[in-house]
Enzyme design. Structure first.
Site, PDB file in Angstrom:
ATOM      1  N   CYS A 196      16.152  72.535 -17.787  1.00 14.11           N
ATOM      2  CA  CYS A 196      16.080  72.961 -19.185  1.00 14.11           C
ATOM      3  C   CYS A 196      14.845  73.854 -19.338  1.00 14.11           C
ATOM      4  O   CYS A 196      14.032  73.985 -18.412  1.00 14.11           O
ATOM      5  CB  CYS A 196      15.971  71.742 -20.101  1.00 14.11           C
ATOM      6  SG  CYS A 196      14.484  70.756 -19.789  1.00 14.11           S
ATOM      7  N   HIS A 202       5.791  65.772 -19.865  1.00 14.78           N
ATOM      8  CA  HIS A 202       6.052  64.593 -20.712  1.00 14.78           C
ATOM      9  C   HIS A 202       5.027  64.413 -21.825  1.00 14.78           C
ATOM     10  O   HIS A 202       5.255  63.637 -22.756  1.00 14.78           O
ATOM     11  CB  HIS A 202       6.057  63.325 -19.842  1.00 14.78           C
ATOM     12  CG  HIS A 202       6.888  63.453 -18.617  1.00 14.78           C
ATOM     13  ND1 HIS A 202       6.357  63.807 -17.390  1.00 14.78           N
ATOM     14  CD2 HIS A 202       8.216  63.326 -18.423  1.00 14.78           C
ATOM     15  CE1 HIS A 202       7.338  63.861 -16.496  1.00 14.78           C
ATOM     16  NE2 HIS A 202       8.467  63.587 -17.091  1.00 14.78           N
ATOM     17  N   CYS A 240       6.210  69.781 -22.869  1.00 16.48           N
ATOM     18  CA  CYS A 240       7.360  70.493 -23.431  1.00 16.48           C
ATOM     19  C   CYS A 240       7.135  70.716 -24.927  1.00 16.48           C
ATOM     20  O   CYS A 240       6.750  69.787 -25.647  1.00 16.48           O
ATOM     21  CB  CYS A 240       8.635  69.677 -23.218  1.00 16.48           C
ATOM     22  SG  CYS A 240      10.069  70.402 -24.041  1.00 16.48           S
ATOM     23  N   HIS A 294       7.756  54.717 -20.314  1.00 20.28           N
ATOM     24  CA  HIS A 294       8.029  56.108 -19.962  1.00 20.28           C
ATOM     25  C   HIS A 294       6.816  56.955 -20.348  1.00 20.28           C
ATOM     26  O   HIS A 294       6.235  56.754 -21.417  1.00 20.28           O
ATOM     27  CB  HIS A 294       9.281  56.600 -20.702  1.00 20.28           C
ATOM     28  CG  HIS A 294       9.764  57.942 -20.225  1.00 20.28           C
ATOM     29  ND1 HIS A 294       9.182  59.125 -20.630  1.00 20.28           N
ATOM     30  CD2 HIS A 294      10.760  58.288 -19.368  1.00 20.28           C
ATOM     31  CE1 HIS A 294       9.803  60.139 -20.035  1.00 20.28           C
ATOM     32  NE2 HIS A 294      10.769  59.658 -19.274  1.00 20.28           N
ATOM     33  N   GLU A 328       6.447  59.883 -21.499  1.00 19.94           N
ATOM     34  CA  GLU A 328       6.562  60.573 -22.790  1.00 19.94           C
ATOM     35  C   GLU A 328       6.262  59.621 -23.944  1.00 19.94           C
ATOM     36  O   GLU A 328       5.577  59.986 -24.903  1.00 19.94           O
ATOM     37  CB  GLU A 328       7.962  61.181 -22.972  1.00 19.94           C
ATOM     38  CG  GLU A 328       8.068  61.954 -24.279  1.00 19.94           C
ATOM     39  CD  GLU A 328       9.484  62.380 -24.636  1.00 19.94           C
ATOM     40  OE1 GLU A 328       9.796  62.425 -25.842  1.00 19.94           O
ATOM     41  OE2 GLU A 328      10.274  62.687 -23.725  1.00 19.94           O
ATOM     42  N   SER A 387      14.182  59.503 -13.275  1.00 19.32           N
ATOM     43  CA  SER A 387      14.454  60.477 -14.333  1.00 19.32           C
ATOM     44  C   SER A 387      15.291  59.820 -15.424  1.00 19.32           C
ATOM     45  O   SER A 387      16.452  59.467 -15.196  1.00 19.32           O
ATOM     46  CB  SER A 387      15.196  61.693 -13.748  1.00 19.32           C
ATOM     47  OG  SER A 387      15.810  62.440 -14.778  1.00 19.32           O
ATOM     48  N   ASN A 437      16.627  61.052 -18.187  1.00 21.06           N
ATOM     49  CA  ASN A 437      17.826  61.756 -18.647  1.00 21.06           C
ATOM     50  C   ASN A 437      18.931  61.756 -17.588  1.00 21.06           C
ATOM     51  O   ASN A 437      20.117  61.723 -17.915  1.00 21.06           O
ATOM     52  CB  ASN A 437      17.477  63.169 -19.139  1.00 21.06           C
ATOM     53  CG  ASN A 437      17.193  64.135 -18.017  1.00 21.06           C
ATOM     54  OD1 ASN A 437      18.087  64.749 -17.458  1.00 21.06           O
ATOM     55  ND2 ASN A 437      15.919  64.270 -17.663  1.00 21.06           N
ATOM     56  N   SER A 472      15.679  67.808 -14.855  1.00 13.22           N
ATOM     57  CA  SER A 472      14.568  68.083 -13.941  1.00 13.22           C
ATOM     58  C   SER A 472      15.046  68.342 -12.507  1.00 13.22           C
ATOM     59  O   SER A 472      14.234  68.404 -11.586  1.00 13.22           O
ATOM     60  CB  SER A 472      13.562  66.921 -13.968  1.00 13.22           C
ATOM     61  OG  SER A 472      14.225  65.675 -13.902  1.00 13.22           O
TER      62      SER A 472
END
Length: 308
Positions: free
Chosen positions: A12, A74, A96, A124, A126, A222, A224, A266
């Site tokens: 992305c 993150h 991001c 996580h 993030e 990961s 996602n 990723s």
């Protein structure tokens, strides 16, 4: 064997930007460049950047004085930014922009006097970064059950934000539970959910209608990528997370006439190619790409790295 590639899949805009920040920093300042936490959750990406001179650390205390330092995609807590500033480290922030947007939403809700609830996965990076960016306590919820267990009066003014690697579909039940639980609640517009997460999940749902097996190219850590595999499984299709071609188990494909392949945000396309090559070693393969959303979003690089 018919192989269908999901569209969109893989990198992305936030991941492209983060990797480019590390690569341009290495070109501009020379190695080593220190990166706090894996720049993105993919071993192949991390190893390729290590080979170019990046050094990955978990704590800023591992970074030598004056060394160029990159914060991962993150995001990081304020305490990490303050530690870097106190040590006078030259920092390039690869957070991001969509994660930064969540940070800013959280700060605005707190400024309005609301209790902030974060929908996300404990541990996580993030989530840790977001909770550490907001200048007030943040309540983390991971399930509808945890919403019910919140010890707050129903008329408490609350607001919620979400981890970017969770989609509209992932969070809708929790958001519904929050709206049922609280009478004064605000949250971001549904369009503020990360476009890449939603698009990749929608593409896997489309894929699941056509194939016998789904392979999700991505790393075990990961968030996602794991979610893409879960969506395939929830749709009733045998779905497997695979790091690269070497991890392909021929048993997975034994009775499959059609195989769907996608990749987490990723995971680079070179790993998708590697998985397809591994399938070709098992038997003849015909590859086609499904129609899907074209993504043409690009995020600007930090000013100090932008091409002159």
């Amino acid at each position: 064997m018919e192989v269908y590639l999901a569209q969109p899949r893989g990198f992305c805009a936030g991941v492209v930007r983060a990797i480019e920040i590390v690569e341009r920093a290495l070109e501009k300042y020379g190695p080593p460049v220190y990166v706090r936490h894996e720049i993105v959750h993919n071993k192949y990406v991390v190893e390729s950047l290590k080979n170019k001179g990046a050094i990955f650390v978990e704590e800023l205390s591992e970074v030598p004085p004056k060394a160029v330092t990159v914060f991962s995609a993150h995001g990081v807590a304020r305490s990490v930014e303050e530690e870097a500033a106190a040590r006078d480290l030259p920092v390039l922030n690869a957070t991001c922009p969509l994660v930064t947007k969540v940070h800013n939403q959280g700060k605005r809700y707190i400024a309005r006097g609301r209790t902030l609830i974060l929908i996300g996965h404990a541990g996580h990076p993030e989530v840790e970064g977001t909770m550490g960016q907001v200048p007030a306590p943040v309540l983390l919820v991971q399930s509808v059950e945890e919403v019910k267990a919140l010890e707050l009066p129903a008329d408490t003014p609350v607001a919620y934000i979400t981890q970017t690697t969770l989609s509209v579909d992932d969070t809708k039940d929790i958001i519904s539970a929050l709206q049922a639980r609280f009478t004064d609640i605000q949250g971001p517009d549904i369009r503020d959910i990360c476009y890449a997460t939603q698009n990749r999940q929608s593409a896997v749902r489309d894929l699941s209608k056509l194939v016998d097996v789904i392979l999700v190219v991505g790393a075990a850590n990961s968030s996602n990528s794991n979610r893409l595999r879960e969506i395939g499984t929830e749709a009733g299709v045998a779905s497997y997370l695979i790091a690269d071609g070497s991890a392909l188990n021929p048993e997975w494909l034994k009775d499959a006439r059609t195989v769907g392949v996608t990749a987490g945000a990723s995971a680079p396309e070179v790993l998708v190619d590697d998985v397809i090559e591994a399938m070709r070693r098992i038997g003849p393969v015909k590859v086609s790409v499904l129609p899907g959303r074209e993504e043409n979003i690009e995020f600007r690089l930090p000013a100090e790295l932008a091409a002159s």
